[in-house]
Motif scaffolding. Structure first.
Motif, PDB file in Angstrom:
ATOM      1  N   HIS A 180      20.271  43.453  39.151  1.00 57.30           N
ATOM      2  CA  HIS A 180      21.220  43.072  38.090  1.00 57.30           C
ATOM      3  C   HIS A 180      20.732  43.623  36.761  1.00 57.30           C
ATOM      4  CE1 HIS A 180      22.870  39.880  40.722  1.00 57.30           C
ATOM      5  NE2 HIS A 180      21.607  39.722  41.098  1.00 57.30           N
ATOM      6  N   GLN A 181      21.674  43.951  35.938  1.00 62.04           N
ATOM      7  CA  GLN A 181      21.322  44.357  34.568  1.00 62.04           C
ATOM      8  C   GLN A 181      21.376  43.126  33.659  1.00 62.04           C
ATOM      9  OE1 GLN A 181      20.565  47.462  33.246  1.00 62.04           O
ATOM     10  NE2 GLN A 181      20.275  47.937  35.421  1.00 62.04           N
ATOM     11  N   VAL A 182      20.394  42.976  32.830  1.00 61.84           N
ATOM     12  CA  VAL A 182      20.451  41.889  31.842  1.00 61.84           C
ATOM     13  C   VAL A 182      19.954  42.407  30.494  1.00 61.84           C
ATOM     14  CG1 VAL A 182      20.116  39.980  33.454  1.00 61.84           C
ATOM     15  CG2 VAL A 182      18.132  41.084  32.427  1.00 61.84           C
ATOM     16  N   MET A 183      20.287  41.656  29.472  1.00 58.84           N
ATOM     17  CA  MET A 183      19.755  41.952  28.136  1.00 58.84           C
ATOM     18  C   MET A 183      18.645  40.944  27.884  1.00 58.84           C
ATOM     19  SD  MET A 183      20.272  43.996  25.546  1.00 58.84           S
ATOM     20  CE  MET A 183      21.956  44.557  25.390  1.00 58.84           C
ATOM     21  N   VAL A 184      17.446  41.460  27.707  1.00 55.19           N
ATOM     22  CA  VAL A 184      16.328  40.562  27.418  1.00 55.19           C
ATOM     23  C   VAL A 184      16.086  40.555  25.917  1.00 55.19           C
ATOM     24  CG1 VAL A 184      13.859  40.179  27.731  1.00 55.19           C
ATOM     25  CG2 VAL A 184      15.258  40.932  29.653  1.00 55.19           C
ATOM     26  N   ILE A 185      16.074  39.361  25.358  1.00 54.53           N
ATOM     27  CA  ILE A 185      15.818  39.229  23.928  1.00 54.53           C
ATOM     28  C   ILE A 185      14.713  38.204  23.758  1.00 54.53           C
ATOM     29  CG2 ILE A 185      16.794  38.510  21.705  1.00 54.53           C
ATOM     30  CD1 ILE A 185      19.524  39.352  22.811  1.00 54.53           C
ATOM     31  N   GLY A 186      13.709  38.551  22.999  1.00 53.99           N
ATOM     32  CA  GLY A 186      12.651  37.568  22.838  1.00 53.99           C
ATOM     33  C   GLY A 186      11.665  37.937  21.753  1.00 53.99           C
ATOM     34  N   HIS A 187      10.709  37.039  21.564  1.00 52.16           N
ATOM     35  CA  HIS A 187       9.672  37.280  20.552  1.00 52.16           C
ATOM     36  C   HIS A 187       8.447  37.869  21.229  1.00 52.16           C
ATOM     37  CE1 HIS A 187      11.959  33.682  19.152  1.00 52.16           C
ATOM     38  NE2 HIS A 187      12.134  34.492  18.130  1.00 52.16           N
ATOM     39  N   GLU A 188       7.810  38.794  20.573  1.00 46.60           N
ATOM     40  CA  GLU A 188       6.560  39.343  21.068  1.00 46.60           C
ATOM     41  C   GLU A 188       5.449  38.967  20.102  1.00 46.60           C
ATOM     42  OE1 GLU A 188       5.535  41.001  23.952  1.00 46.60           O
ATOM     43  OE2 GLU A 188       3.652  40.545  22.943  1.00 46.60           O
ATOM     44  N   LYS A 189       4.551  38.113  20.594  1.00 47.88           N
ATOM     45  CA  LYS A 189       3.441  37.703  19.726  1.00 47.88           C
ATOM     46  C   LYS A 189       2.352  38.748  19.656  1.00 47.88           C
ATOM     47  CE  LYS A 189       1.907  33.378  20.018  1.00 47.88           C
ATOM     48  NZ  LYS A 189       2.245  32.466  18.933  1.00 47.88           N
ATOM     49  N   GLY A 190       2.292  39.573  20.699  1.00 49.73           N
ATOM     50  CA  GLY A 190       1.243  40.588  20.722  1.00 49.73           C
ATOM     51  C   GLY A 190      -0.107  39.959  20.948  1.00 49.73           C
ATOM     52  N   ARG A 191      -1.120  40.769  20.838  1.00 49.17           N
ATOM     53  CA  ARG A 191      -2.485  40.249  21.004  1.00 49.17           C
ATOM     54  C   ARG A 191      -3.245  40.449  19.718  1.00 49.17           C
ATOM     55  NH1 ARG A 191      -2.429  38.602  25.671  1.00 49.17           N
ATOM     56  NH2 ARG A 191      -0.971  39.561  27.113  1.00 49.17           N
ATOM     57  N   GLY A 192      -2.768  39.865  18.713  1.00 51.22           N
ATOM     58  CA  GLY A 192      -3.462  39.943  17.435  1.00 51.22           C
ATOM     59  C   GLY A 192      -3.074  41.135  16.588  1.00 51.22           C
ATOM     60  N   GLU A 193      -2.150  42.004  17.081  1.00 57.32           N
ATOM     61  CA  GLU A 193      -1.730  43.115  16.236  1.00 57.32           C
ATOM     62  C   GLU A 193      -0.972  42.546  15.033  1.00 57.32           C
ATOM     63  OE1 GLU A 193      -0.769  42.691  19.329  1.00 57.32           O
ATOM     64  OE2 GLU A 193      -0.974  44.510  20.531  1.00 57.32           O
ATOM     65  N   GLU A 194      -1.322  43.039  13.854  1.00 55.94           N
ATOM     66  CA  GLU A 194      -0.727  42.461  12.652  1.00 55.94           C
ATOM     67  C   GLU A 194       0.776  42.698  12.596  1.00 55.94           C
ATOM     68  OE1 GLU A 194      -1.531  42.843   7.977  1.00 55.94           O
ATOM     69  OE2 GLU A 194      -3.298  42.848   9.273  1.00 55.94           O
ATOM     70  N   TYR A 195       1.188  43.887  13.092  1.00 52.49           N
ATOM     71  CA  TYR A 195       2.616  44.194  12.939  1.00 52.49           C
ATOM     72  C   TYR A 195       3.520  43.294  13.752  1.00 52.49           C
ATOM     73  CZ  TYR A 195       2.054  46.864  17.313  1.00 52.49           C
ATOM     74  OH  TYR A 195       1.788  47.249  18.590  1.00 52.49           O
ATOM     75  N   ARG A 196       2.955  42.612  14.749  1.00 49.75           N
ATOM     76  CA  ARG A 196       3.783  41.696  15.541  1.00 49.75           C
ATOM     77  C   ARG A 196       4.084  40.416  14.755  1.00 49.75           C
ATOM     78  NH1 ARG A 196       6.349  44.335  19.638  1.00 49.75           N
ATOM     79  NH2 ARG A 196       4.863  45.436  20.946  1.00 49.75           N
ATOM     80  N   ASN A 197       3.316  40.181  13.717  1.00 46.01           N
ATOM     81  CA  ASN A 197       3.563  39.044  12.841  1.00 46.01           C
ATOM     82  C   ASN A 197       3.507  37.722  13.603  1.00 46.01           C
ATOM     83  OD1 ASN A 197       3.994  38.137  10.288  1.00 46.01           O
ATOM     84  ND2 ASN A 197       6.226  38.242  10.377  1.00 46.01           N
ATOM     85  N   GLY A 198       2.741  37.690  14.669  1.00 50.26           N
ATOM     86  CA  GLY A 198       2.583  36.456  15.435  1.00 50.26           C
ATOM     87  C   GLY A 198       3.849  35.945  16.078  1.00 50.26           C
ATOM     88  N   GLY A 199       4.832  36.833  16.229  1.00 46.25           N
ATOM     89  CA  GLY A 199       6.094  36.401  16.841  1.00 46.25           C
ATOM     90  C   GLY A 199       7.023  35.690  15.872  1.00 46.25           C
ATOM     91  N   CYS A 200       6.743  35.816  14.581  1.00 48.23           N
ATOM     92  CA  CYS A 200       7.634  35.212  13.582  1.00 48.23           C
ATOM     93  C   CYS A 200       8.705  36.242  13.204  1.00 48.23           C
ATOM     94  CB  CYS A 200       6.876  34.814  12.328  1.00 48.23           C
ATOM     95  SG  CYS A 200       5.679  33.524  12.636  1.00 48.23           S
ATOM     96  N   ALA A 201       9.931  35.965  13.629  1.00 51.67           N
ATOM     97  CA  ALA A 201      11.010  36.929  13.384  1.00 51.67           C
ATOM     98  C   ALA A 201      11.404  36.920  11.916  1.00 51.67           C
ATOM     99  CB  ALA A 201      12.202  36.574  14.246  1.00 51.67           C
TER     100      ALA A 201
END
Lengths: 470, 752
Positions: B135-156
């Motif tokens: 099945h095709q789906v659209m996945v939408i979510g937060h990526e916290k990353g592993r300490g990378e600053e650009y991920r901003n800790g998953g704060c959108a």
């Protein structure tokens, strides 16, 4: 001295006149002044009385907080606003009377000031009492289409009357003193002007209500002087004619009484009209429970129809010409309306009735202003080096300009220099005396660049010939 | 030897994970164990193999023992630590392990408009009788990353949520389900275009009636940030995840009135974590989630492939279930309700059936209906109801009867009337043109011969009554009690604009709390608006039997609630009532600051929804006046949070029925409500000098490390950002409202 102490919350000549009235009544008083006014006569006169501190310096005549703190500091019991500043400010009057340390406000009750301070309200009230008002809307209009409808109807009425250049006035309901008024002579431009005034009113007064009135051109400006007390007494002191005004609608020459059929010809029954406006004014004052001094302003058109314009709930500059032509039975000296005003404000009864007031002669007031009458009445500023005149028994001069030292005209305030009040047996004599007095006035001064002073003395001289004429 | 090295580093990971969970290294001598592992690692080549393995076994035994101990008594604060651990799985792990293939959309990794939000087209597959179906789906979510600053800790950031919204609409266009994965401590609280709150509100509004199945999975559900992508038909939650109205630290700072910069007491944070009811089992009990996806006892980490298998199974099942509920066949639905595989048992490899995730128009209708019903039920039964008097019963009966009446009166009859009117207008319009053509030349000739001024027809507006300013003409209908004091106050703008001090009786009387010089609005109590905004005597309150309670049993909250009830005479922070403005009847919901800071809980949400529904059935305009709101009531936990989607769904249904929903913000409006049912309004206005935003300056400083200028949240800036449509002067409120009522809104208002 009595326990009463009056704070005079004003400047210039009216402060001096109030001061004098207080002295006459045996009341103590205090004046306020600003840095710019420190050499004004009202300050010097107050300080002359060596015993007590009578002059307090403030930073602004318009700041009620400062005025009230002076009142508390000097332990005043009453406050006289004079004219201008807080004279018609119902909020100020209310604050004076309702604060924990109340002061007697020398003027009408604040409710009266509030209700008659609104042109709309005055107009509606007048209509209820069958008093004629200038054709136009009798309530604030907030809607453009409705406003245009009213304007259209006014243009139609004027055309029907055969008026050559019909026009209407758009006024801010909450405005006053010539502010927020604009004339429209073509209906196409009405909406633009309407919006402009609406925005101005909103900005300036916080209420965007607008009034639309027919613009009358050919008219005489008349006033009825009333004195009322809190005991329900209403007495009038005749009428005045204030038609001679500067382009900014500022009065320059005033005459009492309002018309003189013996000298001038009128296309209507002049005496009848005067009686009528006095009757109307008294009726309205009685209706609202007016309780101090006040002036009802009228417009009389060429066909002799009077229209009530507004009510000034204060002492006016020109009050003394009405006082000069009236005599109260049993009084020793001439009438002094400021004195009467203070007396009734402090709770006295009038002590006389309308029948005790008689009228005699004609009185003229000339307002001497440093202004260029040939160039749109722009005020002149500089220093007056000499101010002098010949004292006459039939003339009085009120001025805050000292006669002994140079005086720099402050640019912050009204440029009035002096008021001259002339009395004559009849209109002709008054006119002659006015001319005679004018010729005796000497004003010298130097401007910033050493140029000579410019005053309206010649203008006033010319106008004397036109008074009371339609 | 390499093997033992790996063993050691795995052991080291396990130990540091335990340290993460406990939040301290001294517990159970973990630091000592850690040191021993490090020593072993260093002397790897010096020790004999047998000895080494013996030592490793010993440490491992010890670690396993400690793990067991922690797992047996996991506190909510420890759950929070699990979620925040860098070893926990992230969205990338899910994309890699749960889905077969995926393509990231709207940016990739660091090259991204907002790397904290990941959107991907993904394929998920199932096995049925040894055949693979995908099945095709659209996945939408937060990526916290592993300490990378650009991920901003998953704060959108707002634009990250905007990206999510755009791809939700793509999914809607293409008719594929959405799987949303929530891994966020909260939204990034900045007010850059168009503002965090406004963007979240737009997202929730869109999701309220998004025409595809949405299944969400919560690992870290931080309040508003979670809701931005969290509204769904089925909500799953990781068994070691947390879902909360506020971080335990944030709650502790508020509860303990801790000043900025001071250290938070640890036991207070722990206390708050347990009071807020944030764990999966708590949330399941509260009904804020639908199902728990079981994790290993100490939470799933990156390499817990068993968990990913389970998650894949659960996501497919959940999507199936959502789809099947929309079908009319009972058999299918029965299948959906039959759950395979209990939590503790491993998941089956095979599915019984292939189910197509496409929906027909009719099924979409049913999907939205079910979604609405689901959310409307949330939080019910968690507020208090005072005994219904006879009046209340009568009112209920009247409400039922009135529904039919309004349907008839303004629906059927009005439509008929309107059609007839239209015909008449058209016919008479043509007629007059025709007549004019004939008559005009005659009239012109006549006017030329006999010129006459023509009296204009009087303009009378067909709509609307006399428009009078209440302030110019009807003096002092209600004067604030604030005015009864003989003192002066200084306008805050005095130094800037030279405003004079204001005498209090003037200020709160005639001046309506407005500085006459600069226009600054001083706050006035809500009663002033009740009395001055609406026609005299027209305010009729309803649903005041619904009262705020303490559904989570939050310690010490009952007392505070009682105190506010005593002080304000109100039982919730919202007042809902019928009123009139220049004769136009409307329904109003008023959030008041004097009761619990205008915060929204279950009672407030329910009252709001009911008011909204009354407005819909009676076809009246609906005004939400926000005297002040401090956000979602934290003491009600996620029950409060779900009021955001709940109320938004009611609002959306009202707006789409053709109503008019106006929101007016006054004083302070922040957080959840603004980020949902208030912020989603098409017509939002701010009273002058009000502040509107997502989080206050302190929270912004603490989360972003940046200081914001004092006017950051001002109505003027909200206008600049495009959040509100205009700034109203308090003195013009009534007039502007009337103007808005007559000119804005849909076709379904009773006076249209």
């Amino acid at each position: 001295m009595s326990r009463e102490r009056v704070l005079i919350a004003n400047r210039g000549e009216i402060a001096i006149r109030i001061m004098q009235a207080c002295k006459d009544l045996g009341l103590d008083y205090v004046v306020v002044y600003t840095e710019e006014d420190k050499s004004s006569l009202h300050v010097r006169l107050a300080q002359k009385e060596n015993d007590l501190k009578r002059a307090y310096r403030i930073s602004n005549y318009r700041d009620p907080n400062e005025i009230f703190s002076v009142a508390d500091q000097a332990k005043c019991t009453a406050i006289h606003p004079g004219y201008g500043f807080f004279a018609e400010n119902s909020g100020f009057a209310r604050r004076a009377t309702m604060r924990t340390r109340p002061l007697t406000f020398i003027g009408p009750r604040w409710e009266v000031i509030r209700d008659l301070g609104s042109k709309i309200n005055t107009k509606r009230l007048a209509k209820e009492l069958h008093i004629p008002v200038i054709p136009g809307s009798d309530r604030s209009i907030y809607n453009e289409m409705e406003a245009e409808g009213v304007a259209e109807e006014l243009f139609f009425l004027q055309k029907e009357q055969g008026i050559q250049h019909p026009s209407v006035l758009v006024k801010a309901s909450a405005g006053g003193g010539g502010m927020g008024i604009e004339e429209v002579s073509r209906l196409d431009t009405f909406r633009m002007v309407y919006r402009k005034i609406q925005n101005y009113a909103k900005r300036q007064f916080g209420d965007e209500g607008v009034l639309i009135e027919q613009c009358l051109r050919d008219y005489q400006h008349l006033e009825v002087q009333l004195l009322c007390s809190s005991h329900g007494e209403v007495v009038h002191f005749g009428t005045r004619n204030c038609t001679i005004q500067s382009t900014g609608r500022q009065k320059r020459v005033e005459v009492a009484p309002g018309f003189d059929p013996a000298v001038c010809k009128y296309p209507f029954d002049a005496k009848g009209v005067l009686d009528q406006i006095v009757r109307y004014s008294v009726r309205m004052a009685g209706h609202v429970g007016y309780d101090n001094i006040g002036t009802w302003e009228w417009i009389v058109s060429r066909d002799g129809s009077p229209y009530l314009m507004e009510v000034n709930t204060r002492i006016q500059v020109e009050n003394e010409i009405s006082a000069s032509i009236s005599r109260i039975k049993g009084a020793t000296g001439p009438t002094n309306l400021i004195r009467e005003q203070i007396r009734v404000a402090l709770g006295d009864r009038l002590g006389f009735t309308q029948d005790d007031v008689s009228f005699k002669g004609t009185s003229i007031e000339l307002r001497i202003v440093a202004e260029n009458t040939n160039r749109g009445f722009v005020p002149w500023c500089g220093t007056i080096t000499r101010f002098d005149y010949l004292d006459r028994p039939w003339a009085r001069v009120y001025s805050h300009v000292p006669r002994d030292i140079p005086y720099k005209i402050p640019t912050e305030y009204d440029p009035n220099l002096a008021l001259v009040i002339i009395w004559g047996q009849d209109t002709e004599q008054a006119k002659e005396r006015a001319r005679q007095f004018q010729r005796g006035i000497v004003i010298e001064g130097k401007g910033m660049e050493g140029e000579n002073i410019v005053t309206n003395l010649d203008y006033l001289y010319d106008r004397i010939g036109y008074i009371l004429q339609f | 030897m390499t093997d033992s090295g790996k063993l050691l580093s795995r052991l080291a990971d396990r130990i540091s994970y335990l340290i993460d969970i406990k939040g301290e290294s001294t517990w159970g001598n973990l630091d000592e164990l850690q040191r021993q592992v490090q020593d072993l690692h260093r002397s790897l080549f010096e020790i004999k193999e047998a000895e080494l393995y013996k030592e490793i076994d010993r440490i491992e035994d010890r670690v396993s023992f400690l793990e067991d101990r922690i797992a047996r008594r996991l506190t909510p604060a420890e759950v929070v630590n699990i979620v925040r651990s860098v070893q926990r799985f992230t969205l990338t792990d899910i994309l890699e392990n749960v889905y077969d293939s995926y393509t990231e959309l709207g940016g990739e990794g660091e090259c991204n408009i907002d790397p904290a939000v990941v959107v991907a087209r993904a394929t998920i597959s199932r096995k049925v009788k040894n055949r693979l179906y995908s099945h095709q789906v659209m996945v939408i979510g937060h990526e916290k990353g592993r300490g990378e600053e650009y991920r901003n800790g998953g704060c959108a950031r707002p634009w990250g949520n905007d990206k999510a919204l755009r791809y939700m609409l793509v999914a809607e266009t293409e008719g594929i389900p959405i799987h949303s994965f929530i891994f966020t401590p909260g939204a990034y609280p900045i007010e850059d275009y168009p503002g965090a709150a406004q963007q979240i509100a737009r997202n929730i509004y869109a999701m309220a009636r998004l025409k595809v199945p949405i299944v969400s999975f919560i690992s870290e559900g931080g309040s508003g940030g979670a809701e931005a992508i969290g509204l769904s038909d089925l909500r799953l939650m990781a068994s070691r995840g947390y879902y909360s109205v506020i971080s335990p630290e944030g709650a502790a700072a508020i509860e303990g009135k801790i000043r900025e910069g001071e250290k938070l007491p640890r036991d207070l944070v722990e206390h708050c974590a347990s009071q807020l009811k944030i764990t999966a089992s708590d949330n399941l009990k509260l009904g804020t989630i639908d199902r728990i996806v079981e994790e290993p006892p100490l939470g799933a980490r990156r390499e817990d492939y068993g968990f990913f298998r389970r998650l894949r199974y659960e996501m497919v099942r959940a999507t199936d279930e959502v789809v099947l509920r929309t079908k009319n066949f009972r058999a299918f639905r029965a299948y959906a309700l039959k759950r395979q595989g209990e939590e503790k048992v491993s998941v089956p490899e095979d599915f019984d059936l292939v189910i197509n995730w496409n929906l027909t128009e009719l099924e979409i209708e049913r999907l939205l209906e079910l979604r609405s019903k689901k959310y409307r039920e949330l939080g019910k039964g968690f507020f208090l109801k005072k005994s219904r008097g006879l009046g209340q019963k009568f009112r209920k009966a009247k409400a039922i009867a009135s529904k039919g009446y309004y349907e008839l009166r303004y629906g059927l009859l009005r439509l008929h009337h309107r059609n007839v009117q239209k015909v008449i207008e058209e016919v008479s319009g043509e007629g007059s043109v025709f007549f004019k053509k004939v008559a005009e030349p005659v009239r012109a000739a006549y006017d030329f011969v006999f010129p006459q001024p023509r009296r204009p027809a009087k303009v009378i507006r067909p709509d609307g009554p006399d428009r009078r300013s209440i302030f110019a003409e009807e003096w002092e209908p209600y004067v604030s009690p604030l005015a009864n004091e003989d003192r002066t106050v200084t306008c805050p703008n005095a130094s800037k604009y030279g405003c004079m001090d204001l005498w209090v009786p003037d200020l709160y009387g005639e001046l309506c709390g407005v500085c006459p010089n600069c226009g600054h609005h001083f706050p006035l109590e809500y009663q002033w608006y009740l009395k001055n905004l609406f026609d005299k005597g027209s305010v009729q309150e309803f649903n005041n039997h619904i009262a705020s309670g303490n559904p989570l049993g939050f310690q010490g909250f009952d007392e505070r609630l009682r105190r506010d009830i005593r002080r304000t005479g109100r039982t919730s922070s919202i007042i809902t009532f019928d009123a009139r403005v220049f004769g136009i009847r409307l329904v109003v919901a008023m959030l008041i600051g004097s009761f619990r800071g205008g915060t929204v809980g279950t009672a407030e949400g329910e009252k709001f929804v009911r008011a909204c529904d009354i407005a819909r059935t009676t076809r009246r305009p609906f005004l939400a006046y926000v005297h002040t709101t401090g956000g979602i009531r934290i003491q009600e936990g996620t029950l409060g949070v779900v009021q955001m989607p709940k109320c938004t769904i009611a609002v959306r249904e009202y707006i789409e029925s053709g109503g008019l929903y106006i929101v007016v913000y006054d004083n302070n409006s922040y957080a959840g409500p603004v980020a949902s049912f208030l912020g989603c309004s098409l017509y939002q206005f701010g009273i002058r000098s009000s502040r509107i935003g997502f989080a206050g300056p302190r929270v912004i400083r603490e989360t972003t490390g940046k200081n914001v200028p004092p006017d950051y949240h001002s109505a003027k800036n909200a206008l600049k950002r495009g959040h509100i449509q205009g700034i109203w002067d308090r003195r013009d409120f009534r007039k502007n409202l009337y103007e808005a009522l007559t000119t804005m809104g849909g076709h379904n208002l009773y006076y249209r």
